[in-house]
Design a protein around this motif. Sequence first.
Motif, mmCIF file in Angstrom:
data_model
loop_
_atom_site.group_PDB
_atom_site.id
_atom_site.type_symbol
_atom_site.label_atom_id
_atom_site.label_comp_id
_atom_site.label_asym_id
_atom_site.label_seq_id
_atom_site.Cartn_x
_atom_site.Cartn_y
_atom_site.Cartn_z
ATOM 1 N N HIS A 73 139.984 126.067 50.509
ATOM 2 C CA HIS A 73 140.767 127.303 50.629
ATOM 3 C C HIS A 73 139.971 128.469 50.042
ATOM 4 O O HIS A 73 139.415 128.358 48.939
ATOM 5 C CB HIS A 73 142.102 127.156 49.896
ATOM 6 C CG HIS A 73 143.081 128.238 50.214
ATOM 7 N ND1 HIS A 73 142.982 129.499 49.675
ATOM 8 C CD2 HIS A 73 144.171 128.250 51.025
ATOM 9 C CE1 HIS A 73 143.969 130.245 50.130
ATOM 10 N NE2 HIS A 73 144.708 129.506 50.949
ATOM 11 N N TRP B 172 148.822 125.096 53.473
ATOM 12 C CA TRP B 172 147.426 124.786 53.792
ATOM 13 C C TRP B 172 147.204 123.264 53.783
ATOM 14 O O TRP B 172 146.592 122.703 54.684
ATOM 15 C CB TRP B 172 146.525 125.484 52.777
ATOM 16 C CG TRP B 172 145.067 125.131 52.795
ATOM 17 C CD1 TRP B 172 144.466 124.078 52.171
ATOM 18 C CD2 TRP B 172 144.015 125.835 53.478
ATOM 19 N NE1 TRP B 172 143.113 124.074 52.401
ATOM 20 C CE2 TRP B 172 142.806 125.148 53.209
ATOM 21 C CE3 TRP B 172 143.960 126.970 54.275
ATOM 22 C CZ2 TRP B 172 141.573 125.564 53.699
ATOM 23 C CZ3 TRP B 172 142.731 127.396 54.772
ATOM 24 C CH2 TRP B 172 141.554 126.697 54.486
ATOM 25 N N ASP C 177 148.867 121.336 56.713
ATOM 26 C CA ASP C 177 148.161 121.386 57.992
ATOM 27 C C ASP C 177 146.983 120.408 58.045
ATOM 28 O O ASP C 177 146.446 120.150 59.117
ATOM 29 C CB ASP C 177 147.633 122.800 58.258
ATOM 30 C CG ASP C 177 148.748 123.797 58.540
ATOM 31 O OD1 ASP C 177 149.847 123.346 58.943
ATOM 32 O OD2 ASP C 177 148.524 124.999 58.352
ATOM 33 N N ARG C 178 146.573 119.891 56.889
ATOM 34 C CA ARG C 178 145.341 119.110 56.821
ATOM 35 C C ARG C 178 145.528 117.703 56.268
ATOM 36 O O ARG C 178 144.597 116.906 56.279
ATOM 37 C CB ARG C 178 144.310 119.863 55.971
ATOM 38 C CG ARG C 178 143.842 121.154 56.627
ATOM 39 C CD ARG C 178 143.200 122.128 55.637
ATOM 40 N NE ARG C 178 142.684 123.304 56.334
ATOM 41 C CZ ARG C 178 143.448 124.340 56.698
ATOM 42 N NH1 ARG C 178 144.752 124.343 56.402
ATOM 43 N NH2 ARG C 178 142.909 125.363 57.339
#
Length: 512
Positions: free
Chosen positions: A434, A474, A477-478
């Motif tokens: 990030h 974040w 999504d991963r």
Amino acid sequence: MPITDDRQPPARFNAARYCLDENARLRGDKTALIMVGENGPVGRLTYAQADRAVRGIAAGLLGLGLKAGDRVMIRMGNETDYVLVYFGALAAGLVALPSSPQLTADEAAFLMQNAGVAAVVTGTGLSDAGAGGPAGCIRLDSEAIAAMKAGEPLADYADTAADDPATLVYTSGTTSRPKGVLHAHRAIWGRRPMHAHWLGLTESDVMLHAGTMNWTYTLGVGITDPWACGATTVLYNGPRDRGIWPRLIAEQGATIFAAVPSVYRQILKYADLAEHDLSRLRHGVTAGEALSSDLHEAWTRATGKPLYEALGMSEISTYVSSGPTIPVRPGSPGRPQPGRRVTILPAEGPPEPLPAGETGLLAIHRTDPGLMLGYWRRPEEEAAVMRGEWFAGGDLARLDTDGYLWFQGRNDDLMNAMGYRVSPVEVESVLAGHPDIAEVGVTELAVRTDLRVIAAFVVLRPGAEPDADGLIAWCGDRLAAYKAPRAIRFLNALPRTANGKVQRKRLAETAA
């Protein structure tokens, strides 16, 4: 040298045959599986139907050119075909790779590449689930499986050896990527001590499991164990209503209910137990995370039904438990199941068993038929857990003079998220990407006395603003949902050793 007693399976042994062949002959019309949706049963299989479908899928897979030992990845939700494809792969002498529908496309692609899968079977709503596989990987959807089930079945189950590979499951390792745990056909034979001593499972039982099929807890306790005993399995694929389980217990006449402790906690909080007839339920069983004494007492007080806990892991399944033959001792998951060779080893030095009362590494003898064959392409990690004649997976514990086990935590940093082991390194590597994050450490955080969540401790780059929701999104999504942090804490600096290594065990102290 392998031990030669009745704990060991026959030299020629196929796990799917063990669960289905005799049941199809002796009780072919008996219900083997009921799939329940939001408004009632949506699917039902007898043992004869399950046997026929499994051998049909086995023949279909072999007809595609797959050979013994090839890996077949299953990317499906809670669907009846998940069970049939899993056992179909075993019936054909192939290796089943169950996976979670929660995995992102990148996570699934890593498993496919790492395992070198020969085929991937996708389910409803997973249109991208076959992407990212190795060259030549065969992709199969529900229509292809339906055709296999209707086709000419395999005349007999594959003549596999007990030590031939059967299942490859992925769990967290010490790196940023999951590691594969390879099990042999004999692993199903190795589950036999659970049937009497934890589950109290017999042919007459109806087992309702609250988990999803990709989880080894569900595949084992929810499906394999009932089928090995000729019992009936009930699984649910409707919306996750936290209070639905007492209704399903009553409607399906479940005699055993299996779930993680958090599900029992939700039942007590959100369900009106007085509205449902639980008279056929003999007891509940739980595993995956520690059962607190308070929750155990609350459940037994509210229902009048026993609740039996077990301790296990992907490499061996459950091998310490309470149950009908092992009285509950609150705070302890129980004693080693009869027939298991379990000890406590020193964390360092020669693998000589410690006396009662001393804390060390919980270990099980390497001759246990339920123990894994090894880690897939991870010889260094495999060597790290084998201590002479013992497998020690990293749990710290002590055995008292009565043989009861008292869990003392982990000898490494692996976390327990909803019953899944999760590596902090895997979560940290995602957050480190990030743009606002300078440093990050991940560990478990106690938010209640009986509830722990994955938490990320973040040092921001100069000028960045704290945005916990954005960081959680974040990760979402991963990472699969069960790996993503539930809490974010912002720090000025991470606690480190003199050599600069992040001290994950001290991170939680900074949140106090």
